[in-house]
Design a protein around this motif. Structure first.
Motif, PDB file in Angstrom:
ATOM      1  N   ASN A  82       0.821  -1.212   0.000  1.00 44.22           N
ATOM      2  CA  ASN A  82       0.000   0.000   0.000  1.00 44.22           C
ATOM      3  C   ASN A  82       0.857   1.265   0.000  1.00 44.22           C
ATOM      4  O   ASN A  82       0.597   2.221   0.725  1.00 44.22           O
ATOM      5  CB  ASN A  82      -0.939   0.004   1.221  1.00 44.22           C
ATOM      6  CG  ASN A  82      -2.085   0.988   1.051  1.00 44.22           C
ATOM      7  OD1 ASN A  82      -2.530   1.256  -0.072  1.00 44.22           O
ATOM      8  ND2 ASN A  82      -2.575   1.538   2.162  1.00 44.22           N
ATOM      9  N   GLU A  84      -7.912  -9.806   3.393  1.00 48.93           N
ATOM     10  CA  GLU A  84      -8.045  -9.369   4.788  1.00 48.93           C
ATOM     11  C   GLU A  84      -6.837  -8.540   5.214  1.00 48.93           C
ATOM     12  O   GLU A  84      -6.978  -7.517   5.893  1.00 48.93           O
ATOM     13  CB  GLU A  84      -8.184 -10.586   5.710  1.00 48.93           C
ATOM     14  CG  GLU A  84      -9.482 -11.362   5.565  1.00 48.93           C
ATOM     15  CD  GLU A  84      -9.496 -12.272   4.342  1.00 48.93           C
ATOM     16  OE1 GLU A  84      -8.421 -12.440   3.707  1.00 48.93           O
ATOM     17  OE2 GLU A  84     -10.567 -12.803   4.021  1.00 48.93           O
ATOM     18  N   GLU A  85      -5.646  -8.963   4.806  1.00 49.80           N
ATOM     19  CA  GLU A  85      -4.434  -8.221   5.153  1.00 49.80           C
ATOM     20  C   GLU A  85      -4.398  -6.865   4.452  1.00 49.80           C
ATOM     21  O   GLU A  85      -3.972  -5.863   5.046  1.00 49.80           O
ATOM     22  CB  GLU A  85      -3.198  -9.041   4.781  1.00 49.80           C
ATOM     23  CG  GLU A  85      -2.982 -10.251   5.688  1.00 49.80           C
ATOM     24  CD  GLU A  85      -1.913 -11.187   5.170  1.00 49.80           C
ATOM     25  OE1 GLU A  85      -1.234 -11.823   6.000  1.00 49.80           O
ATOM     26  OE2 GLU A  85      -1.759 -11.303   3.930  1.00 49.80           O
ATOM     27  N   GLU A  94      -7.028  -5.089   3.575  1.00 53.72           N
ATOM     28  CA  GLU A  94      -8.008  -4.239   4.249  1.00 53.72           C
ATOM     29  C   GLU A  94      -7.462  -3.748   5.580  1.00 53.72           C
ATOM     30  O   GLU A  94      -7.679  -2.600   5.962  1.00 53.72           O
ATOM     31  CB  GLU A  94      -9.312  -5.027   4.462  1.00 53.72           C
ATOM     32  CG  GLU A  94     -10.465  -4.180   4.995  1.00 53.72           C
ATOM     33  CD  GLU A  94     -10.835  -3.028   4.077  1.00 53.72           C
ATOM     34  OE1 GLU A  94     -11.240  -1.969   4.605  1.00 53.72           O
ATOM     35  OE2 GLU A  94     -10.691  -3.168   2.849  1.00 53.72           O
ATOM     36  N   GLU A  95      -6.748  -4.622   6.284  1.00 54.56           N
ATOM     37  CA  GLU A  95      -6.149  -4.239   7.567  1.00 54.56           C
ATOM     38  C   GLU A  95      -5.130  -3.114   7.364  1.00 54.56           C
ATOM     39  O   GLU A  95      -5.070  -2.169   8.159  1.00 54.56           O
ATOM     40  CB  GLU A  95      -5.465  -5.445   8.201  1.00 54.56           C
ATOM     41  CG  GLU A  95      -4.864  -5.151   9.573  1.00 54.56           C
ATOM     42  CD  GLU A  95      -4.177  -6.359  10.171  1.00 54.56           C
ATOM     43  OE1 GLU A  95      -3.560  -6.203  11.242  1.00 54.56           O
ATOM     44  OE2 GLU A  95      -4.245  -7.451   9.573  1.00 54.56           O
ATOM     45  N   MET A  96      -4.342  -3.203   6.289  1.00 56.07           N
ATOM     46  CA  MET A  96      -3.364  -2.149   5.996  1.00 56.07           C
ATOM     47  C   MET A  96      -4.049  -0.804   5.778  1.00 56.07           C
ATOM     48  O   MET A  96      -3.593   0.236   6.254  1.00 56.07           O
ATOM     49  CB  MET A  96      -2.554  -2.518   4.748  1.00 56.07           C
ATOM     50  CG  MET A  96      -1.314  -3.329   5.023  1.00 56.07           C
ATOM     51  SD  MET A  96      -0.216  -3.390   3.576  1.00 56.07           S
ATOM     52  CE  MET A  96      -1.088  -4.561   2.540  1.00 56.07           C
ATOM     53  N   LYS A  97      -5.151  -0.830   5.020  1.00 53.31           N
ATOM     54  CA  LYS A  97      -5.859   0.411   4.707  1.00 53.31           C
ATOM     55  C   LYS A  97      -6.479   1.047   5.941  1.00 53.31           C
ATOM     56  O   LYS A  97      -6.673   2.262   6.003  1.00 53.31           O
ATOM     57  CB  LYS A  97      -6.938   0.147   3.658  1.00 53.31           C
ATOM     58  CG  LYS A  97      -6.379  -0.232   2.298  1.00 53.31           C
ATOM     59  CD  LYS A  97      -7.490  -0.554   1.314  1.00 53.31           C
ATOM     60  CE  LYS A  97      -6.933  -0.965  -0.036  1.00 53.31           C
ATOM     61  NZ  LYS A  97      -8.007  -1.310  -1.010  1.00 53.31           N
ATOM     62  N   GLN A  98      -6.810   0.213   6.944  1.00 52.65           N
ATOM     63  CA  GLN A  98      -7.452   0.717   8.161  1.00 52.65           C
ATOM     64  C   GLN A  98      -6.438   1.242   9.174  1.00 52.65           C
ATOM     65  O   GLN A  98      -6.814   1.931  10.116  1.00 52.65           O
ATOM     66  CB  GLN A  98      -8.295  -0.390   8.803  1.00 52.65           C
ATOM     67  CG  GLN A  98      -9.448  -0.888   7.951  1.00 52.65           C
ATOM     68  CD  GLN A  98     -10.422   0.214   7.578  1.00 52.65           C
ATOM     69  OE1 GLN A  98     -10.723   1.098   8.382  1.00 52.65           O
ATOM     70  NE2 GLN A  98     -10.911   0.180   6.336  1.00 52.65           N
ATOM     71  N   MET A  99      -5.177   0.919   8.997  1.00 53.47           N
ATOM     72  CA  MET A  99      -4.154   1.354   9.955  1.00 53.47           C
ATOM     73  C   MET A  99      -3.991   2.864   9.925  1.00 53.47           C
ATOM     74  O   MET A  99      -3.848   3.465   8.865  1.00 53.47           O
ATOM     75  CB  MET A  99      -2.809   0.696   9.645  1.00 53.47           C
ATOM     76  CG  MET A  99      -2.733  -0.765  10.021  1.00 53.47           C
ATOM     77  SD  MET A  99      -1.060  -1.422   9.701  1.00 53.47           S
ATOM     78  CE  MET A  99      -1.235  -3.079  10.363  1.00 53.47           C
ATOM     79  N   SER A 130       3.040   1.033  14.787  1.00 49.55           N
ATOM     80  CA  SER A 130       3.184   0.151  15.934  1.00 49.55           C
ATOM     81  C   SER A 130       3.826   0.891  17.094  1.00 49.55           C
ATOM     82  O   SER A 130       4.663   1.754  16.905  1.00 49.55           O
ATOM     83  CB  SER A 130       4.063  -1.051  15.556  1.00 49.55           C
ATOM     84  OG  SER A 130       3.588  -1.660  14.385  1.00 49.55           O
ATOM     85  N   SER A 143       4.333  -4.923  14.709  1.00 54.54           N
ATOM     86  CA  SER A 143       3.162  -5.565  15.278  1.00 54.54           C
ATOM     87  C   SER A 143       3.251  -7.063  15.111  1.00 54.54           C
ATOM     88  O   SER A 143       3.631  -7.575  14.075  1.00 54.54           O
ATOM     89  CB  SER A 143       1.898  -5.042  14.574  1.00 54.54           C
ATOM     90  OG  SER A 143       1.977  -5.267  13.193  1.00 54.54           O
TER      91      SER A 143
END
Length: 298
Positions: free
Chosen positions: A174, A257-258, A260-265, A269, A276
């Motif tokens: 990303n 899923e990974e 989407e998780e990146m975009k939500q960060m 950390s 993380s």
């Protein structure tokens, strides 16, 4: 007889692409337009301001980046507020005028050259001194740091990929994908060692990227605000070594899923350089192993 018009505006959609770097220009981002009117058709081109180079004809007439912005560039924005903003004008002049020396910017057939070349040249010099470049005779050996050795190892792995392959690594993490092969190598090596670049500490929403000139700074160009339906500019810069990071660095395509998780960060950390889900050294080792396996499988 043809005529050329130069304009500056905010991209109305995210569909236009920069003629120079070939990357999409995000909705609300500034784009510099070049309209050539010649019968029986007109030709429209778009550029990121930092990618635009003054045509040779204008330079021969004594036109500089400053006189170009003040005298030739037309504000085509709906609000007519781009060229009336003195800070924005100075930023445009700096972007258009900040081109590397011609000899330093010449590209080889493999697409190297331009932004990031200084750092890549330093890594190549270290390879020669260590006698690890099969194409060149070893020079007088010098003592290299652990950091230098790690960069050399990563360079030897990533350089086996072409530009499209390097851009895949950036997309998987990303990150911004524009740049020459040298700059993309710098971005991949940096991300592998330190993690994905995080959000701008100043505007808190723009994505940081490595500058296209020297490859030594993390910069922010702002972000698009969906609620306000406008681009929020930002000119924040910071040393690359101090930039916030996210972990891990992906060396293979992440799952949906990974992604989407990146975009939500939104926050890096906890702890400078922390990763993380484990230690930073562990994440780097895991990424390096996967990358080596990917190269060997080719």
């Amino acid at each position: 007889m043809s005529s050329t018009t130069y304009t500056i505006e905010r991209a109305k959609t995210g569909r236009s692409a920069c003629k120079k770097c070939k990357e999409k220009i995000g909705k609300g981002e500034l784009r510099l337009g070049v309209l050539v009117e010649k019968e029986p058709y007109n030709m429209q081109s778009w550029y990121h301001p930092a990618c635009f180079t003054l045509p040779r004809k204008l330079k021969s007439e004594g036109i500089t980046a400053e006189s170009f912005v003040h005298d030739m560039l037309e504000d085509a924005s709906k609000e007519q507020d781009i060229l009336s903003n003195s800070n924005q004008v100075q930023e445009l002049i700096a972007q258009i005028g900040a081109k590397p020396d011609k000899k330093a910017a010449i590209k080889g057939e493999d697409g190297t050259g331009g932004g990031g070349s200084n750092k890549i040249d330093r890594i190549k010099a270290n390879l020669l001194s260590a006698g690890n470049d099969e194409n060149e005779p070893p020079k007088k050996k010098i003592k290299l740091s652990k950091d230098d050795m790690e960069e050399m190892d990563l360079y030897n792995i990533y350089r086996t990929h072409n530009i499209d392959g390097l851009k895949d690594f950036m997309r998987w993490n990303n990150q911004q994908v524009s740049g020459t092969k040298d700059l993309l190598l710098v971005k991949c090596i940096d991300g592998h060692k330190k993690g994905r670049l995080g959000l701008c500490p100043s505007c808190e929403k723009g994505r940081l990227k490595i500058d296209n000139v020297q490859g030594e700074q993390a910069i922010c160009n702002g972000y698009y605000d969906e609620d306000m339906a406008t681009r929020i500019p930002c000119t924040y810069k910071m040393p690359l070594s101090e930039a916030p990071r996210f972990h891990p660095w992906y060396t293979e395509k992440p799952s949906e899923e990974e992604m989407e998780e990146m975009k939500q960060m939104t926050k890096p950390s906890s702890g400078k350089g922390a990763a993380s889900g484990g230690s930073l050294d562990g994440d780097i080792a895991d990424a390096t192993t996967k990358l080596c396996n990917l190269v060997e499988s080719k």
